[in-house]
Design an enzyme around this catalytic site. Structure first.
Site: not given
Ligand SMILES: O=P(O)(O)OC[C@H]1O[C@H](OP(=O)(O)OP(=O)(O)O)[C@H](O)[C@@H]1O
Ligand SMILES: Nc1ncnc2[nH]cnc12
Length: 183
Positions: A40, A77
Site C-alpha cells: 500500500r 506481529e
Molecule cells: O509496523 P508493522 O508492524 O511492521 O506493520 C505495518 C505493515 O503491515 C502492513 O503490511 P503487511 O505486512 O500486512 O503486508 P501487505 O501490505 O503486503 O499486506 C502495512 O501495510 C505495513 O506495511
Molecule cells: N491492524 C492492522 N491493520 C492493517 N494492517 C496491519 N499491519 C499490521 N497490523 C495491521
C-alpha cells in the site's frame, strides 16, 4: 482491528487532501528518493514522488524484483517477512523519504530504512497515513520509540496528527492519521 485505507481511496477529496498534506510537508526538502513499501506504500508514494520531483523506488516482498537486490528481513506481529530493493536504485548520499499506509510495530519501516541506509542514502523522514492507536504507551507510540531508537534522531520528534488537522479543516474523517519524524 484491521485498519483499511481503501475507504479513503473511495473519497477523491480525502485522498487528494491526504496526498497534498504530504506534498506540502516534503516539497523543498531536497528529497531525491521516495521509497514505497509493498503493497500500500505503492498507492501513496508515487503521487508524492511526482509532485516533489523525486524518483520512486519500490521496496518489494521477496522474489518480485527482476534485478539484483539487497534484502532485509524483519519481524512481524506473527512471523517474519523480508523487503528487497534493486541494487543501484539509490545512490550514496541521496535523501530519502519512506512511505507506507500504516505503522503498527514499526518493524516494516525499520527494515525499509535499513535497506536505504545500507545503500548509503539518508532517510529524512517516514510518512504513513495510519498509526495504530492501540499501540500507544504513555502518550508515545511503541512504533515511534522504535524508529527513534533506530535512526538515532537527535532532538525532539514531532508527531503531527493528520486526523486532527483534517478534522479542523473539513470535519470528521474516520481512522486516518499521519505520523512522521522530524529531522
Ligand atoms: O509496523 P508493522 O508492524 O511492521 O506493520 C505495518 C505493515 O503491515 C502492513 O503490511 P503487511 O505486512 O500486512 O503486508 P501487505 O501490505 O503486503 O499486506 C502495512 O501495510 C505495513 O506495511
Ligand atoms: N491492524 C492492522 N491493520 C492493517 N494492517 C496491519 N499491519 C499490521 N497490523 C495491521
Amino acid at each position: 482491528m484491521f485498519q483499511d485505507i481503501t475507504t479513503l481511496l473511495l473519497d477523491p477529496k480525502a485522498f487528494k487532501d491526504t496526498i497534498d498534506l504530504f506534498i506540502e510537508r516534503f516539497k523543498g526538502k531536497n528529497i531525491s528518493v521516495v521509497a514505497g513499501i509493498e503493497a500500500r506504500g505503492f498507492i501513496f508514494g508515487p503521487p508524492i514522488a511526482l509532485a516533489i520531483g523525486a524518483k520512486f523506488v519500490p521496496l518489494r516482498k521477496p522474489r518480485k524484483l527482476p534485478g539484483e537486490v539487497i534484502s532485509e528481513k524483519y519481524v512481524l506481529e506473527y512471523g517474519t517477512d523480508c523487503l528487497e530493493m534493486h541494487v543501484g536504485a539509490v545512490e550514496p548520499d541521496e535523501r530519502a523519504l519512506v512511505v507506507d499506509d500504516l505503522i503498527a510495530t514499526g518493524g516494516t519501516l525499520c527494515a525499509a530504512m535499513n535497506l536505504l541506509e545500507r545503500a548509503g542514502a539518508e532517510v529524512v523522514e517516514c510518512a504513513c497515513v495510519i498509526e495504530l492507536p492501540d499501540l500507544k504507551l504513555l502518550g508515545l507510540s511503541i512504533s515511534r520509540c522504535m524508529i527513534w531508537l533506530f535512526i538515532e534522531v537527535i532532538g525532539p520528534i514531532l508527531y503531527l496528527s493528520h486526523y486532527q488537522w483534517y478534522q479542523s479543516q473539513h470535519g470528521p474523517m474516520e481512522g486516518t492519521v499521519a505520523v512522521w519524524l522530524e529531522e
